[in-house]
Design an enzyme around this catalytic site. Structure first.
Site, PDB file in Angstrom:
ATOM      1  N   ASN A   1       0.799  -1.172   0.080  1.00 37.96           N
ATOM      2  CA  ASN A   1       0.079   0.113  -0.343  1.00 37.96           C
ATOM      3  C   ASN A   1       1.200   1.245  -0.114  1.00 37.96           C
ATOM      4  O   ASN A   1       2.087   1.275   0.729  1.00 37.96           O
ATOM      5  CB  ASN A   1      -0.875  -0.038   1.043  1.00 37.96           C
ATOM      6  CG  ASN A   1      -1.171   1.153   1.278  1.00 37.96           C
ATOM      7  OD1 ASN A   1      -2.492   1.500   0.134  1.00 37.96           O
ATOM      8  ND2 ASN A   1      -1.925   1.309   2.490  1.00 37.96           N
TER       9      ASN A   1
ATOM     10  N   GLY B   1      -4.621  -4.293  10.075  1.00 43.63           N
ATOM     11  CA  GLY B   1      -4.714  -3.034  10.450  1.00 43.63           C
ATOM     12  C   GLY B   1      -4.644  -1.795   9.747  1.00 43.63           C
ATOM     13  O   GLY B   1      -4.641  -2.061   8.034  1.00 43.63           O
TER      14      GLY B   1
ATOM     15  N   HIS C   1       0.774   5.016   1.023  1.00 40.96           N
ATOM     16  CA  HIS C   1      -0.054   6.214   2.144  1.00 40.96           C
ATOM     17  C   HIS C   1       0.932   7.203   2.175  1.00 40.96           C
ATOM     18  O   HIS C   1       1.787   7.385   2.619  1.00 40.96           O
ATOM     19  CB  HIS C   1       0.261   5.717   4.069  1.00 40.96           C
ATOM     20  CG  HIS C   1      -0.428   6.352   4.829  1.00 40.96           C
ATOM     21  ND1 HIS C   1      -2.085   6.701   4.476  1.00 40.96           N
ATOM     22  CD2 HIS C   1      -0.452   7.358   5.303  1.00 40.96           C
ATOM     23  CE1 HIS C   1      -2.403   7.386   5.515  1.00 40.96           C
ATOM     24  NE2 HIS C   1      -1.399   7.682   6.221  1.00 40.96           N
TER      25      HIS C   1
END
Ligand code: GRF
Length: 204
Positions: free
Chosen positions: A115, A151, A117
């Site tokens: 990912n 998470g 971010h």
């Protein structure tokens, strides 16, 4: 799923504009990343990422989230995992994907879901990290590519790039500066992860 040989097959999940997917495509086209994006999936039928993918001749499909606005139901995750697997995907890239990925998908692609971010994690996880940084009076921010765990923005970091926060920055100007870095960082991180997969395969 390959153990690090040849051209990397990528699957990309996004909910928005898809500029990071575009940056990955550009890196492929200019020869700096030996990869192919084989499937683009979005939970948002209106997302520009789908249009970008179609223009580039990449298979692009909408994820059926059973009418849920923010949840990513287990059955949808299992269906996505199946689609990615049958497309032969080696690495899954979340690029502006707005739903939390959990076990049904994580278990099929262990250590292979990344990912990006827009902050230096662990600072400012969650939504609109660039806005959080400006509101917090941060002097520095940036972006992180990390492995995805269950998470929110918590998995192990792969690479980070920093940018200064300027005194007259708005949330938008900071985000634009961060995105310039993101577009370099994501292809770099994919290369690094592939190398890691290769070296793990050769030592096992
Ligand atoms: C990026 O800033 C990324 O860090 C965050 O969402 C944004 C997606 O942008 N997760 P894009 O759709 O790749 O243009």
């Amino acid at each position: 799923m390959s153990t690090g040989k040849g051209t990397i097959k990528l699957g990309v999940l996004g909910s928005g504009s898809g500029s990071n997917m575009q940056a990955i495509l550009d890196a492929i086209e200019n020869g700096s990343l030996d990869a192919e994006i084989v499937l683009v999936l979005s939970d948002n039928p209106e997302a520009y990422i789908l249009e970008r993918a179609q223009k580039a001749g990449i298979r692009a499909e909408v994820i059926d989230c059973a009418g849920y606005k923010t949840r990513f139901p287990d059955a949808s995750q299992a269906a996505v995992a199946e689609q990615l697997k049958s497309a032969g995907v080696d690495i899954v890239c979340l690029a502006g994907f707005m739903r939390l990925v959990k076990a049904p998908l994580l278990e099929v692609f262990p250590q292979r879901i990344l990912n990006i971010h827009p902050s230096i994690l662990p600072a400012y996880p969650g939504l609109m990290a660039w806005k959080q940084a400006v509101q917090d009076g941060a002097r520095e921010s940036g972006c992180t590519v990390h492995y995805v765990d269950a998470g929110m923005d918590t998995g192990p970091t792969i690479l980070q790039a920093k940018v200064p926060v300027l005194v007259d920055d708005t949330a938008d100007t900071l985000h634009a500066r961060i995105q310039v870095e993101e577009h370099q960082l994501y292809p770099d991180a994919i290369r690094l992860v592939w190398k890691d997969i290769q070296s793990n395969a050769s030592t096992s």
